[in-house]
Design an enzyme around this catalytic site. Structure first.
Site, mmCIF file in Angstrom:
data_model
loop_
_atom_site.group_PDB
_atom_site.id
_atom_site.type_symbol
_atom_site.label_atom_id
_atom_site.label_comp_id
_atom_site.label_asym_id
_atom_site.label_seq_id
_atom_site.Cartn_x
_atom_site.Cartn_y
_atom_site.Cartn_z
ATOM 1 N N CYS A 143 0.813 -1.237 0.000
ATOM 2 C CA CYS A 143 0.000 0.000 0.000
ATOM 3 C C CYS A 143 0.834 1.270 0.000
ATOM 4 C CB CYS A 143 -0.925 -0.007 1.202
ATOM 5 S SG CYS A 143 -1.940 -1.482 1.260
ATOM 6 N N HIS B 258 -2.922 7.147 2.746
ATOM 7 C CA HIS B 258 -3.417 5.860 2.236
ATOM 8 C C HIS B 258 -4.887 5.701 2.620
ATOM 9 C CE1 HIS B 258 -4.034 1.831 1.138
ATOM 10 N NE2 HIS B 258 -3.868 1.309 2.340
ATOM 11 N N ASN C 45 -10.408 0.337 -0.469
ATOM 12 C CA ASN C 45 -8.951 0.298 -0.301
ATOM 13 C C ASN C 45 -8.318 -0.278 -1.567
ATOM 14 O OD1 ASN C 45 -6.300 -0.305 0.339
ATOM 15 N ND2 ASN C 45 -6.779 -0.976 2.420
HETATM 16 N N1 ACO Z 1 -19.296 -7.221 9.188
HETATM 17 C C1 ACO Z 1 -19.762 -7.466 10.427
HETATM 18 N N2 ACO Z 1 -18.962 -7.839 11.426
HETATM 19 C C2 ACO Z 1 -17.649 -7.962 11.180
HETATM 20 C C3 ACO Z 1 -17.109 -7.724 9.904
HETATM 21 C C4 ACO Z 1 -17.987 -7.348 8.883
HETATM 22 N N3 ACO Z 1 -17.577 -7.078 7.643
HETATM 23 N N4 ACO Z 1 -15.769 -7.915 9.946
HETATM 24 C C5 ACO Z 1 -15.476 -8.268 11.211
HETATM 25 N N5 ACO Z 1 -16.621 -8.299 11.950
HETATM 26 C C6 ACO Z 1 -16.773 -8.609 13.360
HETATM 27 C C7 ACO Z 1 -15.659 -9.485 13.875
HETATM 28 O O1 ACO Z 1 -15.946 -10.847 13.653
HETATM 29 C C8 ACO Z 1 -15.648 -9.122 15.343
HETATM 30 O O2 ACO Z 1 -16.669 -9.852 15.981
HETATM 31 P P1 ACO Z 1 -16.412 -10.448 17.457
HETATM 32 O O3 ACO Z 1 -16.171 -9.250 18.333
HETATM 33 O O4 ACO Z 1 -17.685 -11.172 17.741
HETATM 34 O O5 ACO Z 1 -15.192 -11.315 17.317
HETATM 35 C C9 ACO Z 1 -16.051 -7.660 15.373
HETATM 36 O O6 ACO Z 1 -16.674 -7.403 14.107
HETATM 37 C C10 ACO Z 1 -14.896 -6.713 15.551
HETATM 38 O O7 ACO Z 1 -13.825 -7.142 14.694
HETATM 39 P P2 ACO Z 1 -12.503 -6.303 14.554
HETATM 40 O O8 ACO Z 1 -11.569 -7.006 13.626
HETATM 41 O O9 ACO Z 1 -12.014 -5.939 15.929
HETATM 42 O O10 ACO Z 1 -13.103 -5.001 13.864
HETATM 43 P P3 ACO Z 1 -12.437 -3.596 13.743
HETATM 44 O O11 ACO Z 1 -13.303 -2.595 14.358
HETATM 45 O O12 ACO Z 1 -10.970 -3.634 14.103
HETATM 46 O O13 ACO Z 1 -12.502 -3.361 12.166
HETATM 47 C C11 ACO Z 1 -11.059 -3.457 10.257
HETATM 48 C C12 ACO Z 1 -11.849 -4.270 11.285
HETATM 49 C C13 ACO Z 1 -12.023 -2.609 9.502
HETATM 50 C C14 ACO Z 1 -10.339 -4.433 9.332
HETATM 51 C C15 ACO Z 1 -10.030 -2.579 11.001
HETATM 52 O O14 ACO Z 1 -9.302 -3.344 11.928
HETATM 53 C C16 ACO Z 1 -9.055 -1.887 10.078
HETATM 54 O O15 ACO Z 1 -9.421 -1.089 9.236
HETATM 55 N N6 ACO Z 1 -7.758 -2.144 10.286
HETATM 56 C C17 ACO Z 1 -6.722 -1.480 9.504
HETATM 57 C C18 ACO Z 1 -6.584 -2.115 8.164
HETATM 58 C C19 ACO Z 1 -5.563 -1.345 7.355
HETATM 59 O O16 ACO Z 1 -5.391 -0.160 7.504
HETATM 60 N N7 ACO Z 1 -4.835 -2.022 6.518
HETATM 61 C C20 ACO Z 1 -3.859 -1.255 5.783
HETATM 62 C C21 ACO Z 1 -2.834 -2.076 5.267
HETATM 63 S S1 ACO Z 1 -3.415 -3.325 4.233
HETATM 64 C C22 ACO Z 1 -3.998 -2.621 2.862
HETATM 65 O O17 ACO Z 1 -4.197 -1.424 2.803
HETATM 66 C C23 ACO Z 1 -4.309 -3.464 1.660
#
Ligand code: ACO
Length: 316
Positions: A116, A241, A271
């Site tokens: 990225c 990003h 993304n």
């Molecule tokens: N819909 C509904 N529920 C979901 C989904 C979904 N699409 N995805 C995950 N959940 C659930 C999980 O199962 C979890 O449930 P649980 O608590 O019962 O276990 C709950 O939601 C919370 O999951 P988290 O993974 O903690 O969710 P979070 O709020 O962290 O959001 C996300 C996830 C959006 C991926 C976030 O962590 C994020 O954006 N991280 C950064 C990613 C990033 O910046 N990557 C950049 C480098 S990679 C690239 O750019 C290609």
């Protein structure tokens, strides 16, 4: 020894391309158990563009490159770099094919894979090549078909990924309009973003990345400002990003950039990895949302775990 290198480089034009096909959050909730509400509140994403069988990294990169060249009023370039993690071929490079497609077949050409943050790495290398006198003009493209490496049964990743391309044309300039680039990688997060396995699929440790983005990314972005010898007060546009609006907004606040023009293209484009910064920037540029010459902070981060950035002036 020849020492006639110019003192810097300048952005001359921008271009972008997105596949026609879009997927809304409601479309994705037909595939996995999720909802428009969850995706919008956790990521800010409302819809994304995805490739069909007609679109490739090469076709998208070429379209973005042609638009950037037309915007710059430049016919040919002598260096082409394509930043991508999702090219179809190991050889030839996509950059060599883009060079041929845009009528610059004699140019130096290579691909760059830094996930990225790849576009910001490529821009830094192109700027240095121009400063060193190895090129007069350069085409720098970020292009990804990330949805081809998406597990459409994994709701934690398939709601994020999208496809597209963005490009800039750089030319030699008497004064630097692209600052010294800052780049690095984060110990302990090397394995946090992956495209691997059989079939090769995108996976990530979203929580670890989020923690880094909310605690350390602002300091690394401040390193970019310091290397450019400017403060946030000198910046008009922030282009980070486009991973998640819930990362972009706190990063803007941590830098004291609430009064700036902030690129938030993730809402409509998802993304797109290495394409996200030039894609969002070019869309805003061609809508007429960005002042000519606006000083802009670019900052990318992702697989590696790598980050890179620089301060650039938009075309005068
Ligand atoms: N819909 C509904 N529920 C979901 C989904 C979904 N699409 N995805 C995950 N959940 C659930 C999980 O199962 C979890 O449930 P649980 O608590 O019962 O276990 C709950 O939601 C919370 O999951 P988290 O993974 O903690 O969710 P979070 O709020 O962290 O959001 C996300 C996830 C959006 C991926 C976030 O962590 C994020 O954006 N991280 C950064 C990613 C990033 O910046 N990557 C950049 C480098 S990679 C690239 O750019 C290609």
């Amino acid at each position: 020894m020849k020492t006639s290198a110019p003192r810097g480089s300048a952005l001359l034009g921008l271009g972008h391309f997105q596949p026609e096909k879009t997927l809304t959050n409601d479309d994705i909730s037909q595939l996995v158990e999720t909802s428009d509400e969850w995706i919008r509140t956790r990521t800010g994403i409302r819809e994304r563009h995805v490739v069909t069988e007609d679109d490739t990294v090469l076709s998208m990169a070429t379209a973005a490159a042609r638009m950037a060249l037309a915007d710059a009023g430049v016919g040919t370039v002598d260096l082409v770099i394509v930043a991508s993690t999702t090219t179809t071929h190991r050889s030839p490079s996509t950059a060599a094919r883009v060079a041929f497609e845009v009528g610059s077949a004699g140019a130096g050409a290579f691909d760059m894979n830094s996930a990225c943050s790849g576009f910001e790495y490529a821009l830094g290398v192109a700027d240095q090549a121009i400063r060193a006198g190895s090129a007069e003009t350069a085409l720098v493209v970020g292009a990804e078909a990330l949805t081809r490496f998406t597990d459409w049964t994994d709701r934690s990743t398939c709601v994020l990924t999208a496809d597209g391309a963005g490009a800039v044309v750089l030319g030699a300039a008497e004064e630097p309009h692209v600052s010294t680039s800052v780049w690095g990688s984060v110990p302990g997060l090397t394995e946090a973003v992956r495209i691997d396995g059989d079939p090769q699929l995108f996976t990530q440790d979203g929580r670890k990345i989020m923690r880094w983005a909310l605690t350390e990314a602002a300091d690394r972005a401040r390193d970019v400002l310091a290397a450019a010898d400017v403060s946030i007060d000198d910046i008009e546009v922030l282009a980070f990003h486009q991973a998640n609006l819930r990362i972009i907004e706190p990063l803007v606040s941590a830098l004291g950039g609430e009064d700036k023009i902030v690129i938030t293209d993730v809402e409509l484009s998802g993304n797109t990895s290495a394409a996200s910064v030039p894609l969002g920037l070019s869309k805003a540029w061609h809508r007429g949302d960005l002042p000519r010459g606006a000083r802009t902070l670019l900052f990318g981060f992702g697989g590696g775990f790598s980050y890179a950035g620089q301060v650039v002036d938009l075309p005068a």
